[in-house]
Design a protein around this motif. Structure first.
Motif, PDB file in Angstrom:
ATOM      1  N   LEU A  81      -9.116  -9.314  17.058  1.00  0.00           N
ATOM      2  CA  LEU A  81      -8.166  -9.695  16.014  1.00  0.00           C
ATOM      3  C   LEU A  81      -8.958 -10.282  14.845  1.00  0.00           C
ATOM      4  O   LEU A  81      -9.287 -11.468  14.855  1.00  0.00           O
ATOM      5  N   PRO A  82      -9.274  -9.470  13.833  1.00  0.00           N
ATOM      6  CA  PRO A  82     -10.067  -9.968  12.704  1.00  0.00           C
ATOM      7  C   PRO A  82      -9.388 -11.139  12.009  1.00  0.00           C
ATOM      8  O   PRO A  82      -8.156 -11.170  11.865  1.00  0.00           O
ATOM      9  N   ALA A  83     -10.177 -12.115  11.603  1.00  0.00           N
ATOM     10  CA  ALA A  83      -9.639 -13.310  10.938  1.00  0.00           C
ATOM     11  C   ALA A  83     -10.250 -13.436   9.541  1.00  0.00           C
ATOM     12  O   ALA A  83     -11.430 -13.153   9.338  1.00  0.00           O
ATOM     13  N   PHE A  84      -9.406 -13.846   8.588  1.00  0.00           N
ATOM     14  CA  PHE A  84      -9.854 -14.040   7.213  1.00  0.00           C
ATOM     15  C   PHE A  84      -9.388 -15.413   6.726  1.00  0.00           C
ATOM     16  O   PHE A  84      -8.460 -16.000   7.285  1.00  0.00           O
ATOM     17  N   VAL A 131      -5.438  -1.580   8.057  1.00  0.00           N
ATOM     18  CA  VAL A 131      -6.245  -1.757   6.846  1.00  0.00           C
ATOM     19  C   VAL A 131      -7.044  -3.060   6.939  1.00  0.00           C
ATOM     20  O   VAL A 131      -8.194  -3.129   6.483  1.00  0.00           O
ATOM     21  N   GLN A 132      -6.459  -4.096   7.519  1.00  0.00           N
ATOM     22  CA  GLN A 132      -7.205  -5.341   7.730  1.00  0.00           C
ATOM     23  C   GLN A 132      -8.432  -5.090   8.605  1.00  0.00           C
ATOM     24  O   GLN A 132      -9.514  -5.642   8.352  1.00  0.00           O
ATOM     25  N   ARG A 133      -8.279  -4.253   9.613  1.00  0.00           N
ATOM     26  CA  ARG A 133      -9.418  -3.953  10.483  1.00  0.00           C
ATOM     27  C   ARG A 133     -10.497  -3.185   9.710  1.00  0.00           C
ATOM     28  O   ARG A 133     -11.690  -3.425   9.882  1.00  0.00           O
ATOM     29  N   GLN A 134     -10.067  -2.275   8.842  1.00  0.00           N
ATOM     30  CA  GLN A 134     -11.039  -1.563   8.002  1.00  0.00           C
ATOM     31  C   GLN A 134     -11.782  -2.539   7.091  1.00  0.00           C
ATOM     32  O   GLN A 134     -13.003  -2.421   6.898  1.00  0.00           O
ATOM     33  N   ALA A 135     -11.046  -3.488   6.521  1.00  0.00           N
ATOM     34  CA  ALA A 135     -11.671  -4.494   5.653  1.00  0.00           C
ATOM     35  C   ALA A 135     -12.690  -5.312   6.439  1.00  0.00           C
ATOM     36  O   ALA A 135     -13.781  -5.628   5.932  1.00  0.00           O
TER      37      ALA A 135
END
Length: 299
Positions: A81-84, A131-135
């Protein structure tokens, strides 16, 4: 080079990972497979320096990872789970990472932004999960890590984007000898990307081999005889699963191909076909051989 030596980790008295050792050479792509709850994420977090092993050592290029900023400069851990940072867009996250990673490559960031078609000015929380995962991928690769640790990296990506990501990763491995450790339940993707695999179950490493070597150990055979085959034939070969339809036996067997062919040929079958298995089929049967409850999916 990635090295885990007799690594163990407990949570509230329960073993998460038990005495796991593995070696990933520079420029290799290593696929970590396992059942749910097998300890894959725990192992990746120890390697990423997030968890401290209770026993054993997690090293990159011969140096311990935990609380070692110099080693972490050369690594990037991309969780499932990517975090920003809140309210940040991709451009702002790029500035954040460029202040941390000395190897940040702004030109590569702009190139990947174009390839993946991501608007760097849009806040990341407004994007879809895919798209978040691509980023997250483009930020990770723009840091130019020597070691990339991926936990379920293609989950939620459509087939076109998955192909793009795989091509980008293979380019990084080919031209920079980047080392990748990847954990995924998408075994078709693992089979396309990896040259080595390890299978983890109940916190223990069951198998660790080159992918081609692992695939050469498993076979699907179909055999039929004029007379009922003697029982000693099936005792000579390591059968993981067997079905009988009419006079034809369909078996999943483990072992050397030449030895299997010699054992079956001794009884002069009228039908004998030997076929390769996919990595997914191998995983299912290897887990079944380890006592995992897979009988309902064996066909």
């Amino acid at each position: 080079m990635i090295q885990l030596h007799n690594v163990s980790k407990q949570f509230e008295g329960r073993e998460g990972v038990q005495n796991v050792s593995l070696l990933v050479k520079k420029g290799s792509v290593y696929g970590l497979l396992g059942s749910n709850g097998a300890g894959k994420t725990t192992l990746l977090k120890m390697l990423g320096g997030i968890y401290k092993p209770d026993a054993g050592e997690a090293k990159v290029n011969g140096q311990k990872v935990y609380e070692n900023p110099a080693v972490k400069q050369k690594m990037f851990y991309l969780p499932d789970l990517p975090a920003f940072l809140p309210q940040y867009n991709t451009k702002q996250m790029a500035l954040f990472y460029s202040s941390i990673y000395f190897s940040w490559d702004q030109e590569r960031f702009l190139e990947l932004t174009g390839i993946l078609g991501i608007d760097p000015g849009i806040k990341l929380h407004k994007f879809s999960k895919g798209v978040q995962r691509q980023a997250a991928f483009l930020l990770a690769l723009s840091c130019r890590p020597e070691v990339l640790i991926l936990d379920e990296p293609v989950d939620g990506l459509d087939p076109v984007v998955r192909k793009k990501i795989k091509s980008i990763l293979m380019e990084e491995v080919a031209f920079r000898e980047m080392t990748i450790l990847i954990s995924s339940h998408n075994l078709a993707e693992i089979e396309d990307l990896c040259d080595h695999v390890g299978i983890l179950h109940d916190g223990r490493l069951l198998v660790e081999k080159e992918l081609d070597e692992l695939k050469s150990d498993f076979h699907k055979i179909q055999i039929a005889f004029r007379q009922p085959p003697p029982e000693e034939l099936f005792a000579k070969i390591h059968i993981l699963h067997m079905d009988k339809r009419g006079s034809v036996f369909s078996c999943i067997v483990k072992g050397d191909q030449a030895e299997i062919e010699a054992a079956v040929g001794e009884y002069e079958p009228v039908i004998f076909d030997l076929l390769p298995l996919t990595l997914e089929e191998i995983f299912i049967h290897e887990m079944g051989d380890a006592g995992y409850a897979v009988k309902d999916v064996l066909v």
